[in-house]
Design an enzyme around this catalytic site. Structure first.
Site, PDB file in Angstrom:
ATOM      1  CG  ASP A   1       6.009  41.619 -30.286  1.00  9.37           C
ATOM      2  OD1 ASP A   1       5.535  41.964 -31.382  1.00  9.37           O
ATOM      3  OD2 ASP A   1       7.195  41.264 -30.119  1.00  9.37           O
TER       4      ASP A   1
ATOM      5  CD  GLU B   1       5.211  38.376 -37.372  1.00  5.17           C
ATOM      6  OE1 GLU B   1       6.202  37.648 -37.238  1.00  5.17           O
ATOM      7  OE2 GLU B   1       5.307  39.611 -37.515  1.00  5.17           O
TER       8      GLU B   1
HETATM    9  O1  FUB Z   1       8.930  41.374 -31.937  1.00  7.74           O
HETATM   10  C1  FUB Z   1       9.538  40.381 -32.736  1.00  7.74           C
HETATM   11  C2  FUB Z   1       8.547  39.823 -33.680  1.00  7.74           C
HETATM   12  O2  FUB Z   1       8.041  40.854 -34.516  1.00  7.74           O
HETATM   13  C3  FUB Z   1       7.324  39.226 -33.050  1.00  7.74           C
HETATM   14  O3  FUB Z   1       7.538  37.974 -32.479  1.00  7.74           O
HETATM   15  C4  FUB Z   1       6.396  39.270 -34.190  1.00  7.74           C
HETATM   16  O4  FUB Z   1       5.067  39.042 -33.879  1.00  7.74           O
HETATM   17  C5  FUB Z   1       6.662  40.670 -34.712  1.00  7.74           C
HETATM   18  O5  FUB Z   1       5.982  41.634 -33.962  1.00  7.74           O
END
Ligand code: FUB
Length: 352
Positions: free
Chosen positions: A42, A250
């Site tokens: 991330d 996301e």
């Molecule tokens: O790293 C945990 C989660 O997985 C993140 O918050 C999302 O964006 C995905 O990368």
């Protein structure tokens, strides 16, 4: 060949290849792993004081084997790195832990994605994690230097929910984006921001969810307004639908290019990073195309920044761990906007 020339050649070659092959044909190009010594995901990247800083979730081989709702993404701290000079070749320094679960009283588990903004010489780290009730919330921590250490507020930001904070600095204004589906719980809140006790996940044909956006207060500690959906529309002005491989899942990130606002995001199960373009930080954003095709691993998550006239895409994949979805590694590669504002699609390396 000097690296800046090599990078420019790669980008020029990439653009020509894309134009020759059609706008959506992905180009293969060099992408650098940033921290081979350990796993980190991330990436949120910014230039502070002339240097690139990258803030990452810190993946580890957690004993959690339950994959329901992303429980195996069981991170407990964030790391901060700096890169001297050219992000593709400059020396990377690991400044260690930026913020740990031990120092945030409201967090129970799962420190997911983060982002950092600078205002008046202070640095504000926004992060998503599950609270003592199992709900994802967004917190803020403050430091005097980009490398931290960051001190967290004792409570999450009022009115926040879900995951994946990202801050756009636009002149004197700061906008917080957030929201992620499924494990990220965005489906439990409708556009009215009210928590539903029981909320079904969207099915094909439903209107797809969008990330949330709200301006931050001048002290950067709270939301100045209720979050609103940052709408993602197709070229006919209709919201994208669940089942569309390009719909939002996301990882919102907004960068400004010229006078346009580019919302980039992950599509989850179709494993793409896409972009949509708007005239305001609030949107609406019109779907533009793919930034990155699937990487090795389930998730990817991007940041886009400019340094010395060159744009860069930061993202992660699970290739170094042999495809373990919760053991990811962050990378950087050049990113190209064409003269018409469209973005050249990069091959994420998973193959067909
Ligand atoms: O790293 C945990 C989660 O997985 C993140 O918050 C999302 O964006 C995905 O990368």
């Amino acid at each position: 060949m000097r690296h800046d020339i090599l990078a420019a050649t790669l980008v020029g070659t990439a653009m020509l290849a894309a134009l020759a092959a059609g706008a959506e044909e992905p180009v293969r190009q060099e992408a650098r792993y940033l921290w081979p010594a350990d796993y980190n995901a991330d990436p949120a990247a910014h230039v502070f004081n002339g240097k690139t800083y990258v803030y990452t979730s810190h993946d580890w081989a957690s004993p959690v084997t339950d994959h329901t709702d992303g429980a195996h993404y069981d991170m407990r701290d964030y790391h901060v790195f700096s890169i001297d000079g050219d992000p593709m070749t400059g020396e990377v320094t690991d400044h260690g832990v930026a913020l740990s679960i031990e120092n945030v009283p409201w967090v129970a588990k799962q420190m997911w994605a983060t982002d950092v903004a600078e205002k008046d010489g202070k640095y504000y780290l926004y992060f998503s994690a599950r609270d003592l009730n199992g709900l994802f919330r967004i917190g803020v921590a403050v430091a005097d230097k980009p490398e931290g250490p960051f001190k967290a507020n004792p409570d999450p930001i009022r009115g926040t929910y879900s995951i994946d904070p990202a801050v756009l600095t636009d002149g004197d204004d700061y906008y917080l984006y957030f929201g992620g589906l499924n494990g990220g719980q965005n489906q439990r809140y409708d556009d009215d921001n009210i928590l539903r006790e029981c909320a079904p996940r969207p099915v094909n044909g439903d209107t797809a969810f969008c990330p949330r956006v709200a301006k931050l207060t001048p002290d950067m500690m709270q939301l100045a307004e209720a979050p609103r959906p940052a709408l993602i529309l197709d070229k006919d002005g209709n919201r994208l639908l669940e089942g569309d491989p390009h719909r939002y899942f996301e990882a919102p990130w907004v960068h400004k290019y010229g006078d346009k606002y580019y919302l980039t995001y992950s599509t989850g199960g179709s494993h793409l990073i896409c972009y949509a373009v708007g005239d305001s930080p609030y949107g609406p954003f019109t779907y533009g195309g793919e930034v990155l095709t699937p990487v090795v691993g389930w998730t990817t998550h991007q940041a886009i920044m400019e340094k010395d006239g060159q744009w860069y895409l930061f993202f992660h994949d699970s290739a170094p761990s042999g495809g373990v979805s919760s053991l990811r590694s962050s990378r950087v590669t050049p990113l190209t906007h064409r003269p018409d504002g469209s973005i050249v699609t990069i091959d994420g390396g998973k193959g067909k």
